[in-house]
Every structure is written in structure tokens, then in C-alpha cells.
Design a protein around this motif. Structure first.
Motif, mmCIF file in Angstrom:
data_model
loop_
_atom_site.group_PDB
_atom_site.id
_atom_site.type_symbol
_atom_site.label_atom_id
_atom_site.label_comp_id
_atom_site.label_asym_id
_atom_site.label_seq_id
_atom_site.Cartn_x
_atom_site.Cartn_y
_atom_site.Cartn_z
ATOM 1 N N ALA A 165 0.856 -1.093 0.047
ATOM 2 C CA ALA A 165 0.095 -0.106 -0.007
ATOM 3 C C ALA A 165 0.879 1.402 0.077
ATOM 4 O O ALA A 165 0.263 2.178 -0.520
ATOM 5 C CB ALA A 165 -0.900 0.026 1.071
ATOM 6 N N ILE A 166 1.942 1.162 0.587
ATOM 7 C CA ILE A 166 2.644 2.501 0.866
ATOM 8 C C ILE A 166 3.631 2.646 -0.610
ATOM 9 O O ILE A 166 3.240 4.031 -1.266
ATOM 10 C CB ILE A 166 3.800 2.414 1.788
ATOM 11 C CG1 ILE A 166 3.256 2.362 3.248
ATOM 12 C CG2 ILE A 166 4.731 3.481 1.833
ATOM 13 C CD1 ILE A 166 2.445 3.377 3.628
ATOM 14 N N THR A 167 4.043 1.519 -1.168
ATOM 15 C CA THR A 167 4.261 2.045 -2.708
ATOM 16 C C THR A 167 3.360 2.439 -3.716
ATOM 17 O O THR A 167 3.712 3.260 -4.355
ATOM 18 C CB THR A 167 4.974 0.534 -3.189
ATOM 19 O OG1 THR A 167 6.145 0.082 -2.257
ATOM 20 C CG2 THR A 167 5.531 0.850 -4.464
ATOM 21 N N ALA A 200 0.851 4.187 -2.591
ATOM 22 C CA ALA A 200 0.610 5.517 -2.386
ATOM 23 C C ALA A 200 1.437 6.454 -3.015
ATOM 24 O O ALA A 200 1.108 7.702 -3.378
ATOM 25 C CB ALA A 200 0.485 5.800 -0.757
ATOM 26 N N ARG A 201 2.573 6.015 -3.003
ATOM 27 C CA ARG A 201 3.900 7.152 -3.463
ATOM 28 C C ARG A 201 3.582 7.112 -4.896
ATOM 29 O O ARG A 201 3.681 8.100 -5.599
ATOM 30 C CB ARG A 201 5.119 6.285 -3.340
ATOM 31 C CG ARG A 201 5.607 6.273 -1.835
ATOM 32 C CD ARG A 201 6.879 5.809 -1.453
ATOM 33 N NE ARG A 201 7.161 5.632 -0.172
ATOM 34 C CZ ARG A 201 7.475 6.624 0.718
ATOM 35 N NH1 ARG A 201 7.378 7.947 0.446
ATOM 36 N NH2 ARG A 201 7.535 6.163 2.140
ATOM 37 N N GLU A 202 3.121 6.056 -5.635
ATOM 38 C CA GLU A 202 2.757 5.950 -7.103
ATOM 39 C C GLU A 202 1.585 6.812 -7.234
ATOM 40 O O GLU A 202 1.616 7.764 -8.346
ATOM 41 C CB GLU A 202 2.494 4.796 -7.628
ATOM 42 C CG GLU A 202 4.011 3.653 -7.718
ATOM 43 C CD GLU A 202 4.902 4.395 -8.634
ATOM 44 O OE1 GLU A 202 4.746 4.846 -9.819
ATOM 45 O OE2 GLU A 202 6.127 4.585 -8.200
ATOM 46 N N LEU A 203 0.663 6.802 -6.468
ATOM 47 C CA LEU A 203 -0.508 7.707 -6.643
ATOM 48 C C LEU A 203 0.066 9.244 -6.610
ATOM 49 O O LEU A 203 -0.407 10.209 -7.321
ATOM 50 C CB LEU A 203 -1.570 7.618 -5.429
ATOM 51 C CG LEU A 203 -2.862 8.244 -5.372
ATOM 52 C CD1 LEU A 203 -3.640 8.387 -6.580
ATOM 53 C CD2 LEU A 203 -3.603 7.902 -4.243
ATOM 54 N N GLY A 204 0.841 9.472 -5.556
ATOM 55 C CA GLY A 204 1.261 10.770 -5.296
ATOM 56 C C GLY A 204 1.861 11.206 -6.472
ATOM 57 O O GLY A 204 1.717 12.231 -6.942
ATOM 58 N N ASN A 222 -10.054 10.084 -2.063
ATOM 59 C CA ASN A 222 -10.134 9.956 -0.689
ATOM 60 C C ASN A 222 -11.356 8.960 -0.371
ATOM 61 O O ASN A 222 -11.443 8.260 0.104
ATOM 62 C CB ASN A 222 -10.260 11.162 0.070
ATOM 63 C CG ASN A 222 -10.338 11.018 1.588
ATOM 64 O OD1 ASN A 222 -9.538 10.403 2.284
ATOM 65 N ND2 ASN A 222 -11.216 11.134 2.576
ATOM 66 N N ILE A 244 -10.462 5.661 -1.204
ATOM 67 C CA ILE A 244 -9.729 4.831 -0.188
ATOM 68 C C ILE A 244 -10.661 4.507 0.842
ATOM 69 O O ILE A 244 -10.458 3.165 1.353
ATOM 70 C CB ILE A 244 -8.341 5.906 0.033
ATOM 71 C CG1 ILE A 244 -7.483 6.018 -1.001
ATOM 72 C CG2 ILE A 244 -8.022 5.361 1.351
ATOM 73 C CD1 ILE A 244 -6.595 7.056 -0.840
#
Length: 134
Positions: free
Chosen positions: A3-5, A7-11, A102, A105
Motif C-alpha cells: 500500500a505504501i508503494t 500511495a507513492r505512485e498515486l502521489g 479519498n 480509499i
């Protein structure tokens, strides 16, 4: 992929979105507008002075009225500047896409199928997919 990876891609994807690019350009334009920055500084000074006057035990109603009128005039002058109108429109568009992200998510965390989550416009009465009241 965790999920963190993701989220970074989403950013990164958000930073490439035209709504983000338009918002940042409008923000930069306003930051570089010296006249606007002077107006904002004056607005903040008037706001501080108005708050100080209103906090006094013996209030000067004429001074408060004068400051309040100046405060409102400056505010209207600031928000009606063409570049500020562009900024506010760009911010609204970016806020809308971020709100939908949001919703996806939060909906996913609540067990909804992410592919089936539709954008909610306005308050639905359920706070589960909401980023807060505006």
C-alpha cells in the motif's frame, strides 16, 4: 506491491495530473504578484488590528466599524483579482479530485469494491467517505 508503494505512485500520478499542474501554476503566479502580496499583508494587519480592538474590554465601536469595512473591502479586492479567481478555480478542481481519491480509499477500507465507488457530490449524510464539511 504494498500500500505504501502504491500511495507513492498515486502521489506521483497526482503531481502529473493537469489539475495539480494548473493549481501549482496559479499558486506561483499569485506568490510572485507583489501587489497581491502587499494586499494580503495589509489584510492580515487589518485582521490583527480588528481582533485586538474586539478583544478590548472598552470597545471603540467606530474604530471596529472602520476596521471591519476595510477588512471586507480588502477581502473582496483580493478574491476578485483575476489571478486569484484562476487560483480558486484551480484549487476547487484539485480539491474535488483529491476528495474523490479519498472517497475511494475510505470506501475500500470499509469493504467496498474500489472499481464501483462513484464520486459523491455534496453531503450525502454519511461521513464514511467524506473528507470533511466545507
Amino acid at each position: 506491491m504494498d500500500a505504501i508503494t502504491l500511495a507513492r505512485e498515486l502521489g506521483k500520478a497526482i503531481q502529473q495530473d493537469q489539475r495539480y499542474i494548473d493549481f501549482r501554476q496559479a499558486e506561483k503566479t499569485n506568490d510572485e504578484d507583489l501587489e497581491l502580496q502587499k494586499m494580503i499583508a495589509e489584510f492580515n494587519n487589518v485582521k490583527t488590528e480588528l481582533n485586538a480592538q474586539m478583544s478590548k474590554s472598552e470597545k471603540d465601536s467606530d474604530k471596529i466599524k472602520e476596521l471591519d469595512e476595510k477588512f471586507k473591502t480588502l477581502y473582496n479586492d483580493i478574491i476578485n483579482r483575476p489571478d486569484m479567481l484562476v487560483y480558486n478555480e484551480a484549487k476547487t478542481k484539485l480539491d474535488k479530485v483529491l476528495s474523490f481519491v479519498n472517497q475511494i480509499i475510505i470506501g475500500s477500507v470499509n469493504g467496498e469494491n474500489p472499481d464501483e465507488i462513484e464520486e459523491q457530490v455534496g453531503c450525502t449524510g454519511s461521513c464514511s467517505g467524506c473528507s470533511g464539511c466545507h
